[in-house]
Structures are given as C-alpha cells and as structure tokens.
Design a protein around this motif. Structure first.
Motif, PDB file in Angstrom:
ATOM      1  N   THR A 106       0.836  -1.195   0.000  1.00 22.21           N
ATOM      2  CA  THR A 106       0.000   0.000   0.000  1.00 22.21           C
ATOM      3  C   THR A 106       0.876   1.252   0.000  1.00 22.21           C
ATOM      4  N   GLU A 107       1.922   1.257   0.812  1.00 21.74           N
ATOM      5  CA  GLU A 107       2.835   2.392   0.861  1.00 21.74           C
ATOM      6  C   GLU A 107       3.552   2.578  -0.479  1.00 21.74           C
ATOM      7  N   ALA A 108       3.934   1.485  -1.104  1.00 25.94           N
ATOM      8  CA  ALA A 108       4.587   1.553  -2.405  1.00 25.94           C
ATOM      9  C   ALA A 108       3.623   2.119  -3.451  1.00 25.94           C
ATOM     10  N   LEU A 109       2.368   1.706  -3.418  1.00 26.85           N
ATOM     11  CA  LEU A 109       1.365   2.209  -4.355  1.00 26.85           C
ATOM     12  C   LEU A 109       1.131   3.711  -4.152  1.00 26.85           C
ATOM     13  N   ILE A 110       1.037   4.126  -2.897  1.00 19.29           N
ATOM     14  CA  ILE A 110       0.856   5.548  -2.602  1.00 19.29           C
ATOM     15  C   ILE A 110       2.088   6.332  -3.065  1.00 19.29           C
ATOM     16  N   GLY A 111       3.270   5.796  -2.810  1.00 21.75           N
ATOM     17  CA  GLY A 111       4.499   6.466  -3.243  1.00 21.75           C
ATOM     18  C   GLY A 111       4.571   6.614  -4.754  1.00 21.75           C
ATOM     19  N   MET A 112       4.227   5.561  -5.493  1.00 23.70           N
ATOM     20  CA  MET A 112       4.240   5.631  -6.954  1.00 23.70           C
ATOM     21  C   MET A 112       3.201   6.627  -7.454  1.00 23.70           C
ATOM     22  N   THR A 113       2.042   6.659  -6.817  1.00 20.88           N
ATOM     23  CA  THR A 113       0.999   7.603  -7.213  1.00 20.88           C
ATOM     24  C   THR A 113       1.460   9.037  -7.007  1.00 20.88           C
ATOM     25  N   VAL A 114       2.135   9.310  -5.903  1.00 19.62           N
ATOM     26  CA  VAL A 114       2.645  10.650  -5.632  1.00 19.62           C
ATOM     27  C   VAL A 114       3.719  11.034  -6.654  1.00 19.62           C
ATOM     28  N   VAL A 115       4.594  10.111  -6.975  1.00 16.81           N
ATOM     29  CA  VAL A 115       5.645  10.396  -7.953  1.00 16.81           C
ATOM     30  C   VAL A 115       5.043  10.678  -9.324  1.00 16.81           C
ATOM     31  N   VAL A 116       4.067   9.899  -9.719  1.00 19.22           N
ATOM     32  CA  VAL A 116       3.412  10.124 -11.008  1.00 19.22           C
ATOM     33  C   VAL A 116       2.679  11.467 -11.009  1.00 19.22           C
ATOM     34  N   ALA A 117       2.035  11.807  -9.908  1.00 17.49           N
ATOM     35  CA  ALA A 117       1.330  13.088  -9.818  1.00 17.49           C
ATOM     36  C   ALA A 117       2.311  14.256  -9.931  1.00 17.49           C
ATOM     37  N   ILE A 118       3.457  14.158  -9.272  1.00 16.86           N
ATOM     38  CA  ILE A 118       4.470  15.213  -9.358  1.00 16.86           C
ATOM     39  C   ILE A 118       5.003  15.304 -10.783  1.00 16.86           C
ATOM     40  N   LEU A 119       5.238  14.182 -11.425  1.00 15.41           N
ATOM     41  CA  LEU A 119       5.700  14.176 -12.812  1.00 15.41           C
ATOM     42  C   LEU A 119       4.694  14.863 -13.733  1.00 15.41           C
ATOM     43  N   VAL A 120       3.417  14.571 -13.533  1.00 11.20           N
ATOM     44  CA  VAL A 120       2.375  15.206 -14.350  1.00 11.20           C
ATOM     45  C   VAL A 120       2.356  16.706 -14.097  1.00 11.20           C
ATOM     46  N   LEU A 121       2.470  17.125 -12.839  1.00 14.75           N
ATOM     47  CA  LEU A 121       2.472  18.551 -12.521  1.00 14.75           C
ATOM     48  C   LEU A 121       3.670  19.270 -13.134  1.00 14.75           C
ATOM     49  N   LEU A 122       4.799  18.596 -13.222  1.00 13.61           N
ATOM     50  CA  LEU A 122       5.984  19.212 -13.820  1.00 13.61           C
ATOM     51  C   LEU A 122       5.906  19.246 -15.344  1.00 13.61           C
ATOM     52  N   ALA A 123       5.318  18.237 -15.950  1.00 12.04           N
ATOM     53  CA  ALA A 123       5.275  18.149 -17.406  1.00 12.04           C
ATOM     54  C   ALA A 123       4.089  18.898 -18.006  1.00 12.04           C
ATOM     55  N   LEU A 124       3.063  19.157 -17.223  1.00 15.80           N
ATOM     56  CA  LEU A 124       1.853  19.783 -17.746  1.00 15.80           C
ATOM     57  C   LEU A 124       2.099  21.176 -18.337  1.00 15.80           C
ATOM     58  N   PRO A 125       2.829  22.080 -17.672  1.00 12.05           N
ATOM     59  CA  PRO A 125       3.059  23.392 -18.283  1.00 12.05           C
ATOM     60  C   PRO A 125       3.802  23.309 -19.616  1.00 12.05           C
ATOM     61  N   SER A 126       4.755  22.418 -19.716  1.00 10.92           N
ATOM     62  CA  SER A 126       5.485  22.265 -20.981  1.00 10.92           C
ATOM     63  C   SER A 126       4.569  21.755 -22.082  1.00 10.92           C
ATOM     64  N   ALA A 127       3.747  20.784 -21.770  1.00 14.58           N
ATOM     65  CA  ALA A 127       2.829  20.242 -22.761  1.00 14.58           C
ATOM     66  C   ALA A 127       1.830  21.304 -23.209  1.00 14.58           C
ATOM     67  N   LEU A 128       1.315  22.084 -22.269  1.00 14.05           N
ATOM     68  CA  LEU A 128       0.383  23.155 -22.635  1.00 14.05           C
ATOM     69  C   LEU A 128       1.086  24.214 -23.483  1.00 14.05           C
ATOM     70  N   GLY A 129       2.355  24.508 -23.197  1.00 15.58           N
ATOM     71  CA  GLY A 129       3.110  25.471 -23.991  1.00 15.58           C
ATOM     72  C   GLY A 129       3.330  24.989 -25.410  1.00 15.58           C
TER      73      GLY A 129
END
Length: 86
Positions: A6-29
C-alpha cells in the motif's frame, strides 16, 4: 494487500502526480505554440493570396516619392565634412 504494498502504491501515485504537474506546463506550452504557428501560417497564406491579386496594382504605382534613410543622411553629412576639410 500488505502495508508495504500500500505504501509503495501511494508512493508511486505521488511520484506520477508530481511528474504530471511538472510536465503539464510544458505540454500546454507546446500545444499553444503549435496553435499560434498554425494561425501565423494561415495568415501568411491569406496575405500571399491577397498579394498575388494586388501585385499588378503595386507595380504600377511606382510614382511615389522616396525618402532617404537616416543612415544615408548621416553618410552624406560625413562625406560633405570630409570634402570641406580637404
């Protein structure tokens, strides 16, 4: 599911969410830039179409006066000073 999984799943979800937040402005640009490029291309094509229709009219109107540029005016002034001082 165990606690570790469960902790590993939560950790992976957080990492993916951070990756999306970092890549989203570039993709929109990139999307915005492509839209602007498309608009510029369409405007240039429209201008070329209008230009080809009025090109003949522009070539006939060569009787307008021309004004020398600032660089020409400055260069002529410098030449006249050299001639006077010689």
């Amino acid at each position: 599911m165990t606690t570790e999984q469960t902790e590993a799943l939560i950790g992976m979800t957080v990492v993916v969410a951070i990756l999306v937040l970092l890549a989203l402005p570039s993709a929109l640009g990139v999307i915005r830039d492509r839209r602007i490029d498309r608009q510029i291309r369409e405007a240039q094509e429209a201008r070329e179409e209008r230009g080809s229709r009025t090109a003949r009219e522009d070539q006939k109107s060569s009787s307008r006066s021309t004004v020398p540029s600032t660089a020409t005016w400055y260069a002529e002034g410098r030449r006249s000073k050299k001639l006077v001082s010689s």
